[in-house]
Scaffold this motif. Structure first.
Motif, mmCIF file in Angstrom:
data_model
loop_
_atom_site.group_PDB
_atom_site.id
_atom_site.type_symbol
_atom_site.label_atom_id
_atom_site.label_comp_id
_atom_site.label_asym_id
_atom_site.label_seq_id
_atom_site.Cartn_x
_atom_site.Cartn_y
_atom_site.Cartn_z
ATOM 1 N N SER A 81 67.329 -78.589 35.271
ATOM 2 C CA SER A 81 68.210 -78.478 36.584
ATOM 3 C C SER A 81 67.975 -77.076 37.918
ATOM 4 C CB SER A 81 69.702 -79.229 35.428
ATOM 5 O OG SER A 81 69.564 -80.177 35.373
ATOM 6 N N LEU A 121 65.728 -87.064 43.348
ATOM 7 C CA LEU A 121 66.357 -88.106 41.819
ATOM 8 C C LEU A 121 65.717 -89.231 41.502
ATOM 9 C CD1 LEU A 121 69.280 -88.073 40.462
ATOM 10 C CD2 LEU A 121 70.018 -89.616 42.033
ATOM 11 N N LEU A 129 67.764 -86.706 33.363
ATOM 12 C CA LEU A 129 69.599 -86.867 32.779
ATOM 13 C C LEU A 129 70.068 -87.564 31.479
ATOM 14 C CD1 LEU A 129 71.575 -87.110 36.479
ATOM 15 C CD2 LEU A 129 72.370 -85.689 34.396
ATOM 16 N N ALA A 132 68.542 -86.308 28.599
ATOM 17 C CA ALA A 132 69.856 -85.151 28.318
ATOM 18 C C ALA A 132 71.022 -85.952 27.455
ATOM 19 C CB ALA A 132 70.872 -85.048 29.853
ATOM 20 N N LEU A 133 70.908 -87.156 28.101
ATOM 21 C CA LEU A 133 72.400 -87.948 27.474
ATOM 22 C C LEU A 133 71.940 -88.249 26.214
ATOM 23 C CD1 LEU A 133 72.986 -90.700 30.412
ATOM 24 C CD2 LEU A 133 74.530 -89.132 30.170
ATOM 25 N N PHE A 136 72.462 -85.607 24.240
ATOM 26 C CA PHE A 136 73.662 -84.952 23.844
ATOM 27 C C PHE A 136 74.567 -85.680 22.497
ATOM 28 C CE2 PHE A 136 78.297 -84.366 25.166
ATOM 29 C CZ PHE A 136 77.776 -82.935 25.641
ATOM 30 N N ARG A 137 74.085 -86.900 22.631
ATOM 31 C CA ARG A 137 74.663 -87.079 21.270
ATOM 32 C C ARG A 137 73.750 -88.289 20.645
ATOM 33 N NH1 ARG A 137 80.483 -87.309 22.531
ATOM 34 N NH2 ARG A 137 80.708 -87.016 24.807
ATOM 35 N N ARG A 140 74.708 -91.558 19.248
ATOM 36 C CA ARG A 140 74.797 -93.277 19.852
ATOM 37 C C ARG A 140 74.406 -94.358 19.493
ATOM 38 N NH1 ARG A 140 76.251 -91.859 25.378
ATOM 39 N NH2 ARG A 140 75.425 -89.435 25.437
ATOM 40 N N LEU A 144 71.124 -97.896 22.797
ATOM 41 C CA LEU A 144 71.621 -97.087 23.741
ATOM 42 C C LEU A 144 71.254 -96.126 23.975
ATOM 43 C CD1 LEU A 144 75.448 -97.029 24.328
ATOM 44 C CD2 LEU A 144 74.503 -98.556 25.220
ATOM 45 N N PRO B 36 83.960 -82.926 25.905
ATOM 46 C CA PRO B 36 82.431 -83.666 24.857
ATOM 47 C C PRO B 36 82.956 -83.863 23.887
ATOM 48 C CG PRO B 36 82.048 -81.495 26.213
ATOM 49 C CD PRO B 36 83.611 -80.899 25.681
ATOM 50 N N LEU B 103 73.204 -86.166 43.659
ATOM 51 C CA LEU B 103 73.516 -86.199 42.632
ATOM 52 C C LEU B 103 75.084 -86.457 42.554
ATOM 53 C CD1 LEU B 103 71.264 -83.351 42.067
ATOM 54 C CD2 LEU B 103 71.507 -85.515 40.178
ATOM 55 N N LEU B 106 76.075 -90.207 42.432
ATOM 56 C CA LEU B 106 76.133 -90.900 41.048
ATOM 57 C C LEU B 106 77.195 -90.888 40.156
ATOM 58 C CD1 LEU B 106 73.563 -91.565 39.411
ATOM 59 C CD2 LEU B 106 72.795 -89.980 38.890
ATOM 60 N N LEU B 124 80.275 -98.187 25.489
ATOM 61 C CA LEU B 124 79.432 -97.730 27.232
ATOM 62 C C LEU B 124 80.247 -97.038 27.818
ATOM 63 C CD1 LEU B 124 78.605 -101.825 26.802
ATOM 64 C CD2 LEU B 124 77.231 -99.855 27.250
ATOM 65 N N MET B 126 81.649 -94.032 27.183
ATOM 66 C CA MET B 126 81.113 -93.204 27.141
ATOM 67 C C MET B 126 80.138 -92.878 27.321
ATOM 68 S SD MET B 126 81.099 -90.938 23.304
ATOM 69 C CE MET B 126 80.176 -91.405 22.325
ATOM 70 N N LEU B 127 79.854 -93.677 27.455
ATOM 71 C CA LEU B 127 78.184 -93.152 27.880
ATOM 72 C C LEU B 127 77.919 -92.503 29.289
ATOM 73 C CD1 LEU B 127 74.292 -92.788 28.389
ATOM 74 C CD2 LEU B 127 74.882 -95.105 28.047
ATOM 75 N N ASP B 130 80.168 -89.921 29.913
ATOM 76 C CA ASP B 130 79.097 -88.474 29.562
ATOM 77 C C ASP B 130 78.021 -88.441 31.078
ATOM 78 O OD1 ASP B 130 79.752 -87.784 27.237
ATOM 79 O OD2 ASP B 130 78.310 -89.494 26.075
ATOM 80 N N LEU B 131 77.395 -89.256 31.866
ATOM 81 C CA LEU B 131 76.431 -89.687 32.823
ATOM 82 C C LEU B 131 77.103 -89.009 33.477
ATOM 83 C CD1 LEU B 131 74.401 -90.401 34.124
ATOM 84 C CD2 LEU B 131 75.025 -92.612 34.975
ATOM 85 N N MET B 134 78.067 -84.775 33.546
ATOM 86 C CA MET B 134 76.480 -84.554 33.017
ATOM 87 C C MET B 134 76.143 -84.270 34.528
ATOM 88 S SD MET B 134 74.451 -84.360 30.178
ATOM 89 C CE MET B 134 74.998 -84.453 28.203
ATOM 90 N N ALA B 135 76.051 -85.807 35.638
ATOM 91 C CA ALA B 135 75.809 -85.878 37.186
ATOM 92 C C ALA B 135 76.357 -84.906 37.284
ATOM 93 C CB ALA B 135 75.547 -86.345 37.498
ATOM 94 N N THR B 138 76.098 -80.728 36.148
ATOM 95 C CA THR B 138 74.524 -79.889 35.657
ATOM 96 C C THR B 138 73.294 -79.560 36.228
ATOM 97 O OG1 THR B 138 73.460 -81.905 34.153
ATOM 98 C CG2 THR B 138 75.402 -80.482 33.255
ATOM 99 N N LEU B 186 74.887 -79.365 29.408
ATOM 100 C CA LEU B 186 74.147 -80.659 29.387
ATOM 101 C C LEU B 186 73.244 -79.787 27.225
ATOM 102 C CD1 LEU B 186 70.964 -80.070 29.147
ATOM 103 C CD2 LEU B 186 71.389 -81.511 31.740
#
Lengths: 251, 234
Positions: A81, A121, A129, A132-133, A136-137, A140, A144, B36, B103, B106, B124, B126-127, B130-131, B134-135, B138, B186
């Motif tokens: 990043s 991108l 990304l 990272a997702l 991060f968790r 999940r 997913l 978060p 970004l 996005l 879903l 939450m995902l 999160d995206l 973060m986009a 970060t 992140l």
């Protein structure tokens, strides 16, 4: 467009940075080896995404890959990043050198810049990304985590068009150029770059074998050719800046 | 030398800037920023309870979010007037500005998609949430490249009256450094570096707003001088 002529500034006003000839291009030139060294540390050593883990891993294996690797993945993607902008600097110098060409107009140089600005991108940061997702968790819903794994690696290895345009316009410019800013063989190598992108098409279908995203042809052959190409590009750029006539006005 | 095009692009900044400020203020998840550490159920409840304002805010961002691109291109035009050895930094700046805008687009999409069906499985939602965060928070690398290219261009502008004064170079580097902590969001769930933290969120958003406001006046002054100088020589 009328450019303000670069007047000879009085000695007291000349900032130190203007003393080195072509310093702006050298800074941009250095961005390429610096970026690809960081890229290697990020993707090969820290994130372990190059060579990529197999598309055939089971859900449990994918979750294990993310969990056992989470901190490294995160450090890797923070580094990515922060440093991905270096790729913009490398476009800067390539456009300058492409605009020195005679017989190849600026359209190809601008296309090179635009194609890589698009590629950042889908071809690189999106993958970062997604992982990272996942990191991060890691707790999940497993489905997913698998989705993120697929989205990350498929976009990373399978974003083809922007790089095809990059290689293609670069090759065309080199072939048209009468000044030989870059050697013709670099143009032929860029055609090989296009071929490697085409060889990655099957990763969207195969989950094992030489055409999978970690396969001998789609990944290894493509990556080896890319590394050799990038190395030759850096050397050719070095020579192009070095041999640039000192009185030449650059666009 | 006609500078009307540059002035139009310049004045988009306060116009769209005000709209984006409005969008920022009506987003229910910025005051305070959504943590978060919320569970999937809590995130889903947030979207279910705030569908209207989330959509309103993110639709404004969708429409206006990329509207600073013309302003950045005015900076590219001004960079081309610099007495640099080449235009390498102007091209780098252009490339970084274009990549950076993708970004924001996005992030905006992810927020809007999450709000489109708030009854989705909370995992879903939450995902997507999160995206979006973060986009948004970060990827600071392109802002760094933009500001660094501009600063280096300014430092190497070898003419008696440079396009931008040297302090603008220092200012660009300082602004870039203040936005850098965003990248660490992140990897932190809590604390100042988490995406709702003082450094990763408030410092980053605040410095960016201040940065744009200062650059508006700096660029306006540069256009004014260009009009005078090139009008006089014509």
């Amino acid at each position: 467009m009328t450019d303000t002529p670069a007047m000879a500034a009085p000695a007291i006003q000349a900032p130190d940075l203007t003393r080195t000839k072509n310093l702006d291009q050298w800074i941009c030139w250095w961005s390429i080896p610096v970026f690809y060294n960081l890229f290697g540390i990020v993707f090969v050593y820290l994130a372990r995404l190059m060579p990529p883990p197999s598309p055939g891993l089971t859900t449990d294996q994918i979750i294990h890959f993310i969990r056992s690797n989470a901190t490294h993945l995160q450090i890797a993607i923070v580094t990515l990043s922060l440093s991905l902008g270096l790729a913009s600097l490398s476009s800067g110098i390539i456009v300058v050198q492409m605009r020195r060409m005679k017989g190849a107009g600026p359209a190809l140089a601008y296309a090179y810049l635009a194609a890589l600005a698009v590629a950042a991108l889908p071809g690189c940061l999106f993958c970062g990304l997604m992982f990272a997702l996942a990191a991060f968790r890691p707790d999940r819903d497993p489905a997913l985590v698998v989705l993120l794994y697929d989205m990350g690696l498929l976009s990373f290895v399978g974003s083809l068009g922007c790089f095809i345009v990059q290689y293609m316009v670069f090759a065309i410019a080199i072939f048209l150029d009468e000044r030989e800013i870059f050697p013709k063989w670099l143009g032929y190598m860029s055609i090989w770059g296009v071929v490697t992108e085409l060889l990655a098409i099957p990763i969207w279908i195969f989950r094992s074998g030489p055409y999978a995203w970690n396969g001998l042809i789609s990944f290894y052959l493509g990556t080896i050719i890319f590394v050799v190409w990038e190395f030759c590009l850096v050397v050719s750029l070095y020579k192009a800046i070095k041999t640039q006539p000192s009185q030449e006005v650059l666009a | 030398m006609n500078t009307t095009d540059q002035r139009i692009c310049l004045w988009l900044v306060p116009g769209f800037g005000a709209l984006l400020m409005l969008a920022f203020c009506i987003f229910p998840g910025f005051f305070p920023p959504l943590s978060p550490t919320l569970s999937a159920e809590e995130v889903a409840t947030f979207y279910r309870n705030n569908v209207g304002p989330i959509r309103a805010s993110m639709l404004i961002c969708n429409v206006c979010g990329v509207a600073f691109i013309p302003f950045f291109m005015v900076i590219v035009v001004q960079m081309q007037r610099m007495a640099n050895p080449s235009r390498a930094f102007a091209y780098s700046y252009l490339s970084a500005a274009a990549s950076g805008a993708t970004l924001f687009a996005l992030a905006d999409l992810a927020w809007l998609i999450a709000a489109f069906r708030p009854e989705r499985d909370p995992q879903l939602t939450m995902l997507l949430n999160d995206l979006a965060w973060m986009a948004f928070v970060t990827p600071v690398g392109f802002i760094l490249a933009q500001n660094l290219s501009l600063a280096l261009g300014i430092y190497m502008d070898a003419q008696p009256r440079p396009v931008f004064p040297r302090w603008v170079g220092h200012f660009n580097i300082a602004a870039a450094l203040l936005m850098t902590p965003g990248a660490f969001a992140l990897m932190f769930m809590t604390g100042p570096l988490a995406w709702d933290g003082a450094l990763a969120f408030w410092l980053r958003v605040g410095s960016y707003a201040l940065y744009l406001a200062v650059m508006f006046f700096v660029v306006r002054a540069a256009i004014d001088r260009q009009a005078v100088e090139e009008g006089a020589t014509a």
